[in-house]
Design a protein around this motif. Structure first.
Motif, PDB file in Angstrom:
ATOM      1  N   MET A 128      11.457  23.366  39.935  1.00 27.85           N
ATOM      2  CA  MET A 128      12.516  23.363  40.943  1.00 27.85           C
ATOM      3  C   MET A 128      12.042  22.883  42.308  1.00 27.85           C
ATOM      4  O   MET A 128      12.826  22.894  43.268  1.00 27.85           O
ATOM      5  N   ALA A 129      10.788  22.458  42.417  1.00 27.48           N
ATOM      6  CA  ALA A 129      10.247  22.040  43.714  1.00 27.48           C
ATOM      7  C   ALA A 129      11.118  20.991  44.412  1.00 27.48           C
ATOM      8  O   ALA A 129      11.328  21.062  45.638  1.00 27.48           O
ATOM      9  N   PRO A 130      11.672  19.992  43.709  1.00 28.81           N
ATOM     10  CA  PRO A 130      12.538  19.012  44.398  1.00 28.81           C
ATOM     11  C   PRO A 130      13.921  19.570  44.743  1.00 28.81           C
ATOM     12  O   PRO A 130      14.702  18.892  45.408  1.00 28.81           O
ATOM     13  N   TYR A 131      14.215  20.794  44.273  1.00 29.42           N
ATOM     14  CA  TYR A 131      15.563  21.352  44.437  1.00 29.42           C
ATOM     15  C   TYR A 131      15.517  22.724  45.105  1.00 29.42           C
ATOM     16  O   TYR A 131      16.243  23.630  44.723  1.00 29.42           O
ATOM     17  N   GLU A 132      14.635  22.907  46.056  1.00 30.84           N
ATOM     18  CA  GLU A 132      14.538  24.113  46.885  1.00 30.84           C
ATOM     19  C   GLU A 132      13.842  25.285  46.203  1.00 30.84           C
ATOM     20  O   GLU A 132      13.888  26.404  46.702  1.00 30.84           O
ATOM     21  N   GLY A 133      13.181  25.047  45.080  1.00 31.98           N
ATOM     22  CA  GLY A 133      12.293  26.035  44.500  1.00 31.98           C
ATOM     23  C   GLY A 133      12.981  27.215  43.826  1.00 31.98           C
ATOM     24  O   GLY A 133      14.209  27.309  43.749  1.00 31.98           O
ATOM     25  N   PHE A 134      12.130  28.133  43.325  1.00 28.34           N
ATOM     26  CA  PHE A 134      12.611  29.346  42.660  1.00 28.34           C
ATOM     27  C   PHE A 134      11.731  30.508  43.095  1.00 28.34           C
ATOM     28  O   PHE A 134      10.502  30.426  43.035  1.00 28.34           O
ATOM     29  N   ASP A 352      13.392  20.579  31.652  1.00 28.79           N
ATOM     30  CA  ASP A 352      13.519  19.121  31.626  1.00 28.79           C
ATOM     31  C   ASP A 352      14.644  18.672  30.694  1.00 28.79           C
ATOM     32  O   ASP A 352      15.394  17.736  31.015  1.00 28.79           O
ATOM     33  N   LEU A 353      14.782  19.333  29.541  1.00 30.21           N
ATOM     34  CA  LEU A 353      15.827  18.938  28.599  1.00 30.21           C
ATOM     35  C   LEU A 353      17.218  19.235  29.156  1.00 30.21           C
ATOM     36  O   LEU A 353      18.115  18.373  29.108  1.00 30.21           O
ATOM     37  N   TYR A 354      17.403  20.442  29.693  1.00 24.10           N
ATOM     38  CA  TYR A 354      18.712  20.789  30.233  1.00 24.10           C
ATOM     39  C   TYR A 354      19.063  19.958  31.469  1.00 24.10           C
ATOM     40  O   TYR A 354      20.242  19.664  31.710  1.00 24.10           O
ATOM     41  N   MET A 355      18.063  19.571  32.233  1.00 34.64           N
ATOM     42  CA  MET A 355      18.328  18.721  33.392  1.00 34.64           C
ATOM     43  C   MET A 355      18.819  17.334  32.971  1.00 34.64           C
ATOM     44  O   MET A 355      19.721  16.758  33.587  1.00 34.64           O
ATOM     45  N   SER A 356      18.228  16.786  31.931  1.00 36.57           N
ATOM     46  CA  SER A 356      18.616  15.447  31.486  1.00 36.57           C
ATOM     47  C   SER A 356      19.858  15.463  30.603  1.00 36.57           C
ATOM     48  O   SER A 356      20.594  14.469  30.537  1.00 36.57           O
ATOM     49  N   GLU A 357      20.106  16.617  29.939  1.00 35.61           N
ATOM     50  CA  GLU A 357      21.271  16.720  29.062  1.00 35.61           C
ATOM     51  C   GLU A 357      21.991  18.046  29.327  1.00 35.61           C
ATOM     52  O   GLU A 357      21.989  18.952  28.491  1.00 35.61           O
ATOM     53  N   PRO A 372      23.503  14.760  34.985  1.00 34.22           N
ATOM     54  CA  PRO A 372      22.045  14.853  34.833  1.00 34.22           C
ATOM     55  C   PRO A 372      21.309  14.765  36.166  1.00 34.22           C
ATOM     56  O   PRO A 372      21.666  13.975  37.042  1.00 34.22           O
ATOM     57  N   ASN A 373      20.303  15.648  36.321  1.00 37.82           N
ATOM     58  CA  ASN A 373      19.326  15.561  37.416  1.00 37.82           C
ATOM     59  C   ASN A 373      19.922  15.744  38.811  1.00 37.82           C
ATOM     60  O   ASN A 373      19.333  15.309  39.800  1.00 37.82           O
ATOM     61  N   SER A 374      21.064  16.408  38.914  1.00 37.44           N
ATOM     62  CA  SER A 374      21.629  16.683  40.236  1.00 37.44           C
ATOM     63  C   SER A 374      21.140  18.036  40.746  1.00 37.44           C
ATOM     64  O   SER A 374      20.646  18.875  39.973  1.00 37.44           O
ATOM     65  N   THR A 375      21.275  18.266  42.042  1.00 38.66           N
ATOM     66  CA  THR A 375      20.871  19.543  42.635  1.00 38.66           C
ATOM     67  C   THR A 375      21.681  20.697  42.039  1.00 38.66           C
ATOM     68  O   THR A 375      21.138  21.773  41.755  1.00 38.66           O
ATOM     69  N   GLU A 376      22.983  20.494  41.856  1.00 37.32           N
ATOM     70  CA  GLU A 376      23.832  21.540  41.283  1.00 37.32           C
ATOM     71  C   GLU A 376      23.410  21.867  39.851  1.00 37.32           C
ATOM     72  O   GLU A 376      23.376  23.037  39.457  1.00 37.32           O
ATOM     73  N   THR A 377      23.067  20.827  39.095  1.00 35.31           N
ATOM     74  CA  THR A 377      22.604  21.057  37.729  1.00 35.31           C
ATOM     75  C   THR A 377      21.278  21.804  37.725  1.00 35.31           C
ATOM     76  O   THR A 377      21.063  22.719  36.923  1.00 35.31           O
ATOM     77  N   ALA A 378      20.387  21.443  38.631  1.00 31.61           N
ATOM     78  CA  ALA A 378      19.085  22.106  38.708  1.00 31.61           C
ATOM     79  C   ALA A 378      19.246  23.596  38.962  1.00 31.61           C
ATOM     80  O   ALA A 378      18.587  24.428  38.320  1.00 31.61           O
ATOM     81  N   ARG A 379      20.132  23.975  39.890  1.00 29.29           N
ATOM     82  CA  ARG A 379      20.311  25.395  40.178  1.00 29.29           C
ATOM     83  C   ARG A 379      20.960  26.104  39.000  1.00 29.29           C
ATOM     84  O   ARG A 379      20.596  27.249  38.672  1.00 29.29           O
ATOM     85  N   ALA A 380      21.903  25.466  38.328  1.00 25.49           N
ATOM     86  CA  ALA A 380      22.514  26.079  37.146  1.00 25.49           C
ATOM     87  C   ALA A 380      21.476  26.283  36.045  1.00 25.49           C
ATOM     88  O   ALA A 380      21.440  27.335  35.388  1.00 25.49           O
ATOM     89  N   VAL A 381      20.619  25.286  35.844  1.00 17.59           N
ATOM     90  CA  VAL A 381      19.576  25.386  34.832  1.00 17.59           C
ATOM     91  C   VAL A 381      18.591  26.489  35.197  1.00 17.59           C
ATOM     92  O   VAL A 381      18.176  27.293  34.344  1.00 17.59           O
ATOM     93  N   ALA A 382      18.191  26.566  36.469  1.00 19.03           N
ATOM     94  CA  ALA A 382      17.249  27.603  36.907  1.00 19.03           C
ATOM     95  C   ALA A 382      17.849  28.992  36.739  1.00 19.03           C
ATOM     96  O   ALA A 382      17.169  29.933  36.314  1.00 19.03           O
ATOM     97  N   ASP A 383      19.126  29.138  37.063  1.00 17.72           N
ATOM     98  CA  ASP A 383      19.779  30.434  36.884  1.00 17.72           C
ATOM     99  C   ASP A 383      19.838  30.805  35.407  1.00 17.72           C
ATOM    100  O   ASP A 383      19.642  31.974  35.045  1.00 17.72           O
ATOM    101  N   PHE A 384      20.127  29.831  34.555  1.00 19.72           N
ATOM    102  CA  PHE A 384      20.213  30.089  33.115  1.00 19.72           C
ATOM    103  C   PHE A 384      18.853  30.464  32.545  1.00 19.72           C
ATOM    104  O   PHE A 384      18.701  31.491  31.879  1.00 19.72           O
ATOM    105  N   ILE A 385      17.835  29.663  32.828  1.00 20.36           N
ATOM    106  CA  ILE A 385      16.491  29.964  32.319  1.00 20.36           C
ATOM    107  C   ILE A 385      15.960  31.250  32.936  1.00 20.36           C
ATOM    108  O   ILE A 385      15.325  32.065  32.273  1.00 20.36           O
ATOM    109  N   GLY A 386      16.221  31.442  34.230  1.00 24.45           N
ATOM    110  CA  GLY A 386      15.734  32.647  34.902  1.00 24.45           C
ATOM    111  C   GLY A 386      16.263  33.922  34.282  1.00 24.45           C
ATOM    112  O   GLY A 386      15.609  34.967  34.333  1.00 24.45           O
ATOM    113  N   GLY A 387      17.441  33.865  33.694  1.00 24.94           N
ATOM    114  CA  GLY A 387      18.015  35.042  33.061  1.00 24.94           C
ATOM    115  C   GLY A 387      17.562  35.261  31.635  1.00 24.94           C
ATOM    116  O   GLY A 387      17.866  36.296  31.038  1.00 24.94           O
ATOM    117  N   MET A 388      16.837  34.305  31.057  1.00 21.93           N
ATOM    118  CA  MET A 388      16.398  34.433  29.668  1.00 21.93           C
ATOM    119  C   MET A 388      15.365  35.542  29.499  1.00 21.93           C
ATOM    120  O   MET A 388      14.556  35.791  30.383  1.00 21.93           O
TER     121      MET A 388
END
Length: 408
Positions: A128-134, A352-357, A372-388
């Motif tokens: 998440m470094a390019p998207y404000e980190g985690f 990486d997979l969820y960001m591209s797809e 793909p690869n947008s800031t909004e997608t990155a935060r959604a992916v981080a929230d999803f993975i973070g909750g796993m």
């Protein structure tokens, strides 16, 4: 803003609290006003909402050092949080602080951790470094203010201001001076910057004493229980631990008093004695700091400019020595490093997979993605993975990356 309702029994109990303790009757309230319970204080209600949250249940399968399948007796984030809450309650009671607030903070302090402990957070933060980190503390705030969606009237858990403040800065102030909540500094982790325009948590001041109690209870719990888990896993021995002066003294007492007892009993005796020595030191040191400050209110604690709850200098040196031992003999052990290396790859592969797809995300998360690869997608992916949980992440990785008929 103060609480709209407090029942007489809880008001009576507040009389027993120290002048500088947090009081539910004087809470700054909730972001969304609610009628309060006739049977529970506002902080008891916060604790109950935390316990009933999905994020709290997921802690059962989130680990600190060992992955969930490595053994049934190793600590998970859930058992750790329960152990922290026990120590926090005991300290709060002895110091005449608000036990309910200390317990709520202890139970919630790890909600924002992603799977695989610190290894998972490192991998997710790097991705998440390019998207404000985690940041797991900021993610805890996101969970209790937004991502938990169980109530009709609001997102999150709508916790009291004091509970949110304690979760945000239980380790101390996050900035050096007051800031404009509408324009928080870029150096703050995303979750804090995103929330501050909604509610100012005064990140420049120290938190109340209950939050400080929860933070140091966390230190006591994880240091001592990592000893237990490390010995159980065979990463080091009691003889190795004897090289730590702080531990050697207790080991000598145990060997002298119980020379014929099995190692399992000696280990438990060691852990309980170390916890006792640490908590006794915290109480003595904190009482001395509070007496020197002579605070008349919780606001005096916030304005003190330093922690009022802490170890003595001597005990802090002993704890630092124990941490150094655990770092070299446990966290950097070859078997642990091999596991954490795999864990990081799992997290990064999924990201990486969820960001591209992003269409592969579950529907509720895919709706938050903006291609793909947008800031909004990155935060959604981080929230999803973070909750796993650990096991969900491993299963999701297997389904997405193992080419076999059963997973198609």
């Amino acid at each position: 803003m103060s609480s709209s309702h407090q029942n007489a029994p809880h008001l009576a109990m507040e009389i027993l609290l120290a002048p500088y303790a947090s009081r539910g009757s004087q809470s700054r309230g909730r972001l969304v006003p609610e009628g309060e319970s006739a049977t529970r204080s506002v902080f008891q209600r916060d604790r109950d909402r935390i316990i009933h949250s999905s994020a709290f249940r997921r802690l059962k399968h989130k680990t600190q050092v060992f992955v969930y399948h490595e053994g049934d007796h190793f600590r998970t984030r859930l058992t750790h949080s329960i152990e922290v809450s026990q120590i926090a309650r005991a300290l709060a009671r002895s110091l005449r602080l608000n036990e309910d607030l200390a317990e709520a903070l202890a139970l919630a302090h790890d909600l924002g951790h992603p799977p695989f402990g610190h290894a998972g957070e490192t991998a997710l933060d790097q991705a998440m470094a390019p998207y404000e980190g985690f940041d797991h503390n900021a993610q805890t705030l996101r969970l209790v203010t937004s991502l938990e969606r169980r109530y009709a009237a609001f997102d999150g858990l709508n916790l009291c201001w004091e509970t949110l403040e304690g979760l945000a800065k239980h380790n101390g102030p996050l900035v050096e001076s007051p800031i404009d909540p509408a324009h928080p500094p870029a150096a703050l982790p995303f979750g804090f910057r995103d929330y501050l325009p909604v509610q100012d948590l005064e990140l420049h001041s120290w938190p109340g004493a209950e939050a400080q109690v929860a933070a140091i209870a966390d230190d006591v719990a994880y240091n001592n229980h990592d000893i237990d888990d490390g010995l159980r896993a065979g990463l080091f021995s009691l003889d190795d631990l004897a090289a730590v002066p702080f531990v050697a003294e207790s080991l000598h007492e145990i060997d002298k008093a119980y020379p014929d007892h099995p190692q399992s009993v000696r280990i438990h005796e060691l852990v309980r004695r170390l916890i006792g020595r640490m908590t006794d030191d915290i109480l003595a040191e904190s009482q001395a700091r509070i007496a020197a400050l002579d605070p008349a209110s919780v606001e005096d604690i916030r304005a003190a400019g330093h922690a009022v709850i802490g170890f003595s200098d001597e005990m802090q040196q002993a704890v630092n020595g124990l941490r150094a031992f655990l770092f070299h003999n446990m966290y950097r052990h070859r078997s642990v490093r091999r596991t954490t290396s795999k864990a990081k790859r799992v997290v990064r592969d999924l990201f990486d997979l969820y960001m591209s797809e992003p269409e592969l995300l579950p529907a509720e998360w895919a709706r938050r993605a903006h291609g793909p690869n947008s800031t909004e997608t990155a935060r959604a992916v981080a929230d999803f993975i973070g909750g796993m949980t650990d096991r969900f992440a491993l299963r999701d990785h297997e389904k997405l990356f193992t080419i076999s008929a059963i997973h198609i």
